[in-house]
Design a protein around this motif. Structure first.
Motif, mmCIF file in Angstrom:
data_model
loop_
_atom_site.group_PDB
_atom_site.id
_atom_site.type_symbol
_atom_site.label_atom_id
_atom_site.label_comp_id
_atom_site.label_asym_id
_atom_site.label_seq_id
_atom_site.Cartn_x
_atom_site.Cartn_y
_atom_site.Cartn_z
ATOM 1 N N ARG A 208 0.843 -1.199 0.000
ATOM 2 C CA ARG A 208 0.000 0.000 0.000
ATOM 3 C C ARG A 208 0.876 1.247 0.000
ATOM 4 O O ARG A 208 1.652 1.467 0.927
ATOM 5 C CB ARG A 208 -0.954 -0.004 1.189
ATOM 6 N N ILE A 209 0.735 2.033 -1.072
ATOM 7 C CA ILE A 209 1.560 3.222 -1.269
ATOM 8 C C ILE A 209 0.682 4.337 -1.829
ATOM 9 O O ILE A 209 -0.141 4.100 -2.715
ATOM 10 C CB ILE A 209 2.715 2.949 -2.266
ATOM 11 N N GLY A 210 0.862 5.557 -1.349
ATOM 12 C CA GLY A 210 0.174 6.698 -1.923
ATOM 13 C C GLY A 210 0.865 7.147 -3.193
ATOM 14 O O GLY A 210 1.993 6.744 -3.487
ATOM 15 N N SER A 211 0.199 7.991 -3.982
ATOM 16 C CA SER A 211 0.735 8.581 -5.205
ATOM 17 C C SER A 211 0.861 7.554 -6.321
ATOM 18 O O SER A 211 1.514 6.515 -6.165
ATOM 19 C CB SER A 211 2.091 9.251 -4.988
ATOM 20 N N VAL A 212 0.241 7.835 -7.444
ATOM 21 C CA VAL A 212 0.342 6.945 -8.604
ATOM 22 C C VAL A 212 1.797 6.852 -9.065
ATOM 23 O O VAL A 212 2.279 5.782 -9.431
ATOM 24 C CB VAL A 212 -0.558 7.438 -9.757
ATOM 25 N N GLY A 213 2.501 7.982 -9.049
ATOM 26 C CA GLY A 213 3.902 7.978 -9.449
ATOM 27 C C GLY A 213 4.739 7.055 -8.588
ATOM 28 O O GLY A 213 5.602 6.319 -9.086
ATOM 29 N N CYS A 214 4.503 7.070 -7.281
ATOM 30 C CA CYS A 214 5.239 6.193 -6.375
ATOM 31 C C CYS A 214 4.866 4.731 -6.604
ATOM 32 O O CYS A 214 5.715 3.838 -6.472
ATOM 33 C CB CYS A 214 4.970 6.583 -4.931
ATOM 34 N N LYS A 215 3.618 4.475 -6.944
ATOM 35 C CA LYS A 215 3.198 3.097 -7.247
ATOM 36 C C LYS A 215 3.933 2.576 -8.479
ATOM 37 O O LYS A 215 4.453 1.448 -8.484
ATOM 38 C CB LYS A 215 1.685 3.052 -7.478
ATOM 39 N N VAL A 216 3.947 3.369 -9.544
ATOM 40 C CA VAL A 216 4.615 2.942 -10.773
ATOM 41 C C VAL A 216 6.115 2.779 -10.537
ATOM 42 O O VAL A 216 6.736 1.834 -11.049
ATOM 43 C CB VAL A 216 4.326 3.928 -11.916
ATOM 44 N N ALA A 217 6.706 3.661 -9.748
ATOM 45 C CA ALA A 217 8.130 3.519 -9.419
ATOM 46 C C ALA A 217 8.390 2.201 -8.696
ATOM 47 O O ALA A 217 9.424 1.555 -8.905
ATOM 48 C CB ALA A 217 8.601 4.697 -8.566
ATOM 49 N N SER A 218 7.452 1.790 -7.862
ATOM 50 C CA SER A 218 7.573 0.515 -7.161
ATOM 51 C C SER A 218 7.618 -0.650 -8.151
ATOM 52 O O SER A 218 8.373 -1.612 -7.975
ATOM 53 C CB SER A 218 6.403 0.335 -6.187
ATOM 54 N N ILE A 219 6.816 -0.550 -9.211
ATOM 55 C CA ILE A 219 6.841 -1.584 -10.261
ATOM 56 C C ILE A 219 8.173 -1.543 -11.008
ATOM 57 O O ILE A 219 8.769 -2.580 -11.307
ATOM 58 C CB ILE A 219 5.670 -1.370 -11.244
ATOM 59 N N LEU A 220 8.668 -0.344 -11.282
ATOM 60 C CA LEU A 220 9.924 -0.200 -12.023
ATOM 61 C C LEU A 220 11.126 -0.705 -11.228
ATOM 62 O O LEU A 220 12.124 -1.134 -11.805
ATOM 63 C CB LEU A 220 10.133 1.270 -12.407
ATOM 64 N N ARG A 221 11.030 -0.661 -9.897
ATOM 65 C CA ARG A 221 12.109 -1.192 -9.055
ATOM 66 C C ARG A 221 12.024 -2.706 -8.913
ATOM 67 O O ARG A 221 12.933 -3.341 -8.393
ATOM 68 C CB ARG A 221 12.044 -0.578 -7.656
ATOM 69 N N GLY A 222 10.889 -3.290 -9.308
ATOM 70 C CA GLY A 222 10.693 -4.722 -9.152
ATOM 71 C C GLY A 222 10.103 -5.114 -7.813
ATOM 72 O O GLY A 222 9.982 -6.298 -7.505
ATOM 73 N N GLU A 223 9.707 -4.122 -7.014
ATOM 74 C CA GLU A 223 9.120 -4.399 -5.703
ATOM 75 C C GLU A 223 7.683 -4.893 -5.828
ATOM 76 O O GLU A 223 7.195 -5.630 -4.973
ATOM 77 C CB GLU A 223 9.155 -3.139 -4.846
#
Length: 304
Positions: A208-223
């Protein structure tokens, strides 16, 4: 893809990116000063005011970064044949939707994840996107507290860099089966239809993460691997989605409606309604297929 499809012909891409870096890290300085109760740079007021707007809390930090980005874009480029669409300017009484008709348009969210920012979380971001004919071509997502500037250029790739210019490549996970995938979801927006859909999809776990940008960054990091947005009483807007959309597609991932349709920007209400799915792309079609089966059976009136 040739450069003239991601920037106007008389704008140099390298020069544009250099200026966007300067504006992004200046925005980071402003936001981090407000977050710590310090005097913000560039003459912005110190007090952090909060008022409830139509779509949530608006703070002095939002307005300061909005002013910084818009003035920076206007002052540093002679090319004027583009619009600048920002979450904050659409709330002004002088805003006229009919004026936004140019082929090129900046789509800005000065502070995505305002609630997280006000709660002291690190999961807030600045979104900067450049769209051409209603499709995002360049996307930047700045996450100040992590010293991360994510940059995506459609047709050229994506990467993450820090304030010193050190770059890291995208690192999608190798998870493939839907039962193995990690969902990244909002802390503040949950509704019954979304919860039922997620129960049907049966991902392995949820971050669970706020901000769409932070969510997509989480995908880009592989998390994590997938993010799903489902509109209810309200829907996300262009400025929530444009920069993360360009970023994840430039990286080789996918961002679409559940039926596979493309997101279209600069519509009259700037709304991104329906069921939107962003993922690392490897299982995207299977996720969409399973989601559409759910809507057909359980929510046939929902417009995906």
């Amino acid at each position: 893809m040739s450069i003239d499809l991601v920037v106007p012909e008389n704008v140099e891409l390298t020069t544009l990116l250099d200026e966007l870096r300067k504006l992004s890290w200046a925005a980071a300085d402003v936001l981090m000063a407000y977050a710590r109760g310090q005097e913000p740079p560039y003459g912005f007021p110190k007090s952090l005011t909060i008022e409830e707007g139509g779509d949530g809390p608006v703070s002095a930090a939002d307005m300061a970064v909005n002013e910084l980005l818009i003035s920076g874009l206007k002052d540093n480029f002679t090319f004027q044949d583009w619009d600048i669409l920002s979450e904050e300017t659409t709330k002004e009484k002088t805003f006229h939707r009919t004026n936004y008709k140019k082929d090129w348009c900046w789509i800005l969210d000065p502070l995505d994840g305002t609630k997280d920012f006000l709660q002291g979380s690190e999961n807030y971001a600045v979104h900067i996107a450049l769209a051409h004919k209603k499709k995002p071509k360049i996307g930047l997502v700045l996450i100040p507290e992590r010293n991360e500037l994510w940059v995506g250029i459609i047709g050229s790739g994506a990467w993450c860099e820090n304030r010193n210019g050190f770059k890291k490549d995208i690192s999608f996970s190798e998870r493939l089966d839907i039962s193995e995938l990690v969902l990244v979801s909002s802390k503040n927006h949950q509704q019954s239809t979304l919860l039922n859909l997620l129960s049907t999809l049966s991902f392995s776990k949820t971050k669970r993460i706020g901000s769409v940008g932070c969510k997509v960054a989480s995908i880009l990091r592989g998390e994590s691997d997938v993010y799903i947005s489902l509109s209810g009483k309200t829907a996300p807007k262009d400025w929530d989605m444009a920069a993360p959309h360009a970023l994840i597609e430039a990286a080789g991932g996918m961002f679409s409606h559940a039926d596979g349709a493309n997101l279209i920007y600069q519509k009259s209400d700037y709304s991104q309604s329906g069921c939107l799915i962003a993922s690392h792309g490897k299982s995207h079609l299977n996720i969409c297929k399973k989601a559409m089966k759910f809507f057909s059976k359980e929510e046939p009136k929902f417009k995906v």
